[in-house]
Design a protein around this motif. Sequence first.
Motif, PDB file in Angstrom:
ATOM      1  N   LEU A  18      35.580  51.484  66.028  1.00 11.43           N
ATOM      2  CA  LEU A  18      35.044  50.712  64.576  1.00 11.43           C
ATOM      3  C   LEU A  18      35.519  49.412  64.172  1.00 11.43           C
ATOM      4  CD1 LEU A  18      33.298  50.960  62.212  1.00 11.43           C
ATOM      5  CD2 LEU A  18      35.013  51.414  61.034  1.00 11.43           C
ATOM      6  N   ALA A  19      36.513  48.605  65.055  1.00  7.82           N
ATOM      7  CA  ALA A  19      36.639  47.258  64.649  1.00  7.82           C
ATOM      8  C   ALA A  19      36.065  46.427  65.877  1.00  7.82           C
ATOM      9  CB  ALA A  19      37.883  46.842  64.342  1.00  7.82           C
ATOM     10  N   ALA A  20      35.922  46.434  66.921  1.00 12.92           N
ATOM     11  CA  ALA A  20      35.132  46.631  67.911  1.00 12.92           C
ATOM     12  C   ALA A  20      33.893  46.273  67.354  1.00 12.92           C
ATOM     13  CB  ALA A  20      35.603  47.119  69.326  1.00 12.92           C
ATOM     14  N   PHE A  21      33.675  46.978  66.976  1.00 17.07           N
ATOM     15  CA  PHE A  21      31.816  46.521  66.470  1.00 17.07           C
ATOM     16  C   PHE A  21      31.614  45.612  65.280  1.00 17.07           C
ATOM     17  CE2 PHE A  21      28.416  48.740  63.894  1.00 17.07           C
ATOM     18  CZ  PHE A  21      27.269  48.218  65.246  1.00 17.07           C
ATOM     19  N   MET A  22      32.404  45.837  64.338  1.00 10.58           N
ATOM     20  CA  MET A  22      32.141  44.789  63.314  1.00 10.58           C
ATOM     21  C   MET A  22      32.406  43.584  63.919  1.00 10.58           C
ATOM     22  SD  MET A  22      34.679  46.888  60.771  1.00 10.58           S
ATOM     23  CE  MET A  22      34.991  45.483  58.941  1.00 10.58           C
ATOM     24  N   VAL A  23      33.373  43.505  64.812  1.00 16.80           N
ATOM     25  CA  VAL A  23      33.665  41.935  65.305  1.00 16.80           C
ATOM     26  C   VAL A  23      32.720  41.508  66.180  1.00 16.80           C
ATOM     27  CG1 VAL A  23      35.561  40.375  66.631  1.00 16.80           C
ATOM     28  CG2 VAL A  23      36.353  42.243  64.377  1.00 16.80           C
ATOM     29  N   SER A  24      32.329  42.044  67.135  1.00 14.70           N
ATOM     30  CA  SER A  24      31.235  42.094  67.293  1.00 14.70           C
ATOM     31  C   SER A  24      30.084  41.923  66.757  1.00 14.70           C
ATOM     32  CB  SER A  24      30.946  43.443  69.077  1.00 14.70           C
ATOM     33  OG  SER A  24      30.007  44.032  68.101  1.00 14.70           O
ATOM     34  N   LEU A  25      29.375  42.208  66.301  1.00 12.07           N
ATOM     35  CA  LEU A  25      27.569  42.705  64.979  1.00 12.07           C
ATOM     36  C   LEU A  25      28.013  40.652  64.976  1.00 12.07           C
ATOM     37  CD1 LEU A  25      28.321  45.159  63.322  1.00 12.07           C
ATOM     38  CD2 LEU A  25      26.377  44.488  64.939  1.00 12.07           C
ATOM     39  N   ASP A  26      29.341  39.662  64.567  1.00 11.98           N
ATOM     40  CA  ASP A  26      29.342  38.480  64.102  1.00 11.98           C
ATOM     41  C   ASP A  26      28.586  38.106  62.628  1.00 11.98           C
ATOM     42  OD1 ASP A  26      30.306  35.739  64.175  1.00 11.98           O
ATOM     43  OD2 ASP A  26      28.788  35.613  65.720  1.00 11.98           O
ATOM     44  N   LEU A  27      28.593  39.024  62.293  1.00 11.89           N
ATOM     45  CA  LEU A  27      27.565  38.664  60.699  1.00 11.89           C
ATOM     46  C   LEU A  27      28.880  37.749  59.645  1.00 11.89           C
ATOM     47  CD1 LEU A  27      26.443  42.622  60.323  1.00 11.89           C
ATOM     48  CD2 LEU A  27      25.128  40.462  60.979  1.00 11.89           C
ATOM     49  N   GLY A  28      29.365  37.309  60.076  1.00 10.28           N
ATOM     50  CA  GLY A  28      30.355  36.258  59.095  1.00 10.28           C
ATOM     51  C   GLY A  28      31.750  37.109  59.200  1.00 10.28           C
ATOM     52  N   ARG A  29      32.160  35.317  58.812  1.00  9.94           N
ATOM     53  CA  ARG A  29      33.877  35.478  58.534  1.00  9.94           C
ATOM     54  C   ARG A  29      33.901  36.434  58.203  1.00  9.94           C
ATOM     55  NH1 ARG A  29      35.673  31.285  60.454  1.00  9.94           N
ATOM     56  NH2 ARG A  29      37.916  31.505  59.665  1.00  9.94           N
ATOM     57  N   ARG A  30      32.920  37.224  56.605  1.00  5.70           N
ATOM     58  CA  ARG A  30      34.646  37.985  56.166  1.00  5.70           C
ATOM     59  C   ARG A  30      33.988  39.309  56.445  1.00  5.70           C
ATOM     60  NH1 ARG A  30      35.655  38.238  51.250  1.00  5.70           N
ATOM     61  NH2 ARG A  30      36.316  40.196  49.979  1.00  5.70           N
ATOM     62  N   LEU A  31      33.029  39.707  57.483  1.00  3.54           N
ATOM     63  CA  LEU A  31      33.150  40.635  57.457  1.00  3.54           C
ATOM     64  C   LEU A  31      33.938  41.408  59.081  1.00  3.54           C
ATOM     65  CD1 LEU A  31      31.836  43.892  58.059  1.00  3.54           C
ATOM     66  CD2 LEU A  31      30.035  42.508  59.802  1.00  3.54           C
ATOM     67  N   THR A  32      33.988  39.913  60.081  1.00  2.00           N
ATOM     68  CA  THR A  32      34.810  39.724  61.172  1.00  2.00           C
ATOM     69  C   THR A  32      36.606  39.920  60.900  1.00  2.00           C
ATOM     70  OG1 THR A  32      33.449  38.381  61.849  1.00  2.00           O
ATOM     71  CG2 THR A  32      35.403  38.385  63.072  1.00  2.00           C
ATOM     72  N   GLY A  33      36.570  39.132  59.179  1.00  2.00           N
ATOM     73  CA  GLY A  33      37.905  39.536  58.886  1.00  2.00           C
ATOM     74  C   GLY A  33      38.657  40.755  58.684  1.00  2.00           C
ATOM     75  N   TRP A  34      37.420  41.700  57.940  1.00  2.00           N
ATOM     76  CA  TRP A  34      38.014  42.817  57.887  1.00  2.00           C
ATOM     77  C   TRP A  34      37.795  43.737  58.852  1.00  2.00           C
ATOM     78  CZ3 TRP A  34      40.354  44.486  53.881  1.00  2.00           C
ATOM     79  CH2 TRP A  34      40.098  43.830  52.572  1.00  2.00           C
ATOM     80  N   GLY A  35      37.461  43.204  60.566  1.00  2.00           N
ATOM     81  CA  GLY A  35      37.482  44.388  61.506  1.00  2.00           C
ATOM     82  C   GLY A  35      38.934  43.628  61.957  1.00  2.00           C
ATOM     83  N   PHE A  36      38.992  42.977  61.660  1.00  2.00           N
ATOM     84  CA  PHE A  36      40.779  42.420  62.452  1.00  2.00           C
ATOM     85  C   PHE A  36      41.788  43.304  61.556  1.00  2.00           C
ATOM     86  CE2 PHE A  36      39.024  38.913  64.264  1.00  2.00           C
ATOM     87  CZ  PHE A  36      39.616  38.440  65.905  1.00  2.00           C
ATOM     88  N   VAL A  37      41.314  43.303  60.033  1.00  2.00           N
ATOM     89  CA  VAL A  37      41.952  44.455  58.675  1.00  2.00           C
ATOM     90  C   VAL A  37      42.274  45.301  59.632  1.00  2.00           C
ATOM     91  CG1 VAL A  37      42.865  45.326  57.263  1.00  2.00           C
ATOM     92  CG2 VAL A  37      42.335  42.622  56.893  1.00  2.00           C
ATOM     93  N   ILE A  38      41.237  46.008  60.133  1.00  2.00           N
ATOM     94  CA  ILE A  38      40.995  47.356  60.928  1.00  2.00           C
ATOM     95  C   ILE A  38      41.544  47.665  62.290  1.00  2.00           C
ATOM     96  CG2 ILE A  38      39.587  49.265  61.965  1.00  2.00           C
ATOM     97  CD1 ILE A  38      37.543  48.360  59.032  1.00  2.00           C
TER      98      ILE A  38
END
Length: 82
Positions: A18-38
């Motif tokens: 899930l985190a890799a998917f969120m980071v790969s989407l590159d839909l903005g800093r906030r979503l990418t940051g939450w991807g890193f939290v996961i």
Amino acid sequence: METLTDGIKWYASLSGILAAFMVSLDLGRRLTGWGFVIFVTSSVAWFTGAWMTEDWALGTQNTVLFGINLLGVYRYLIRRDG
């Protein structure tokens, strides 16, 4: 104990996906940051599973990834640019 270990490893695996998917989407800093939290929680789970099964190579890898993921959390959610 094996059921607990399996549950931890499955959480680690699915949360990492899930985190890799969120980071790969590159839909903005906030979503990418939450991807890193996961990713951080995934690293903790992988380390825990590795510790429980005495898989020191996996534990070492995820100790390093934990630090890298914390850097991602800092860069995308905590640090203020400008």
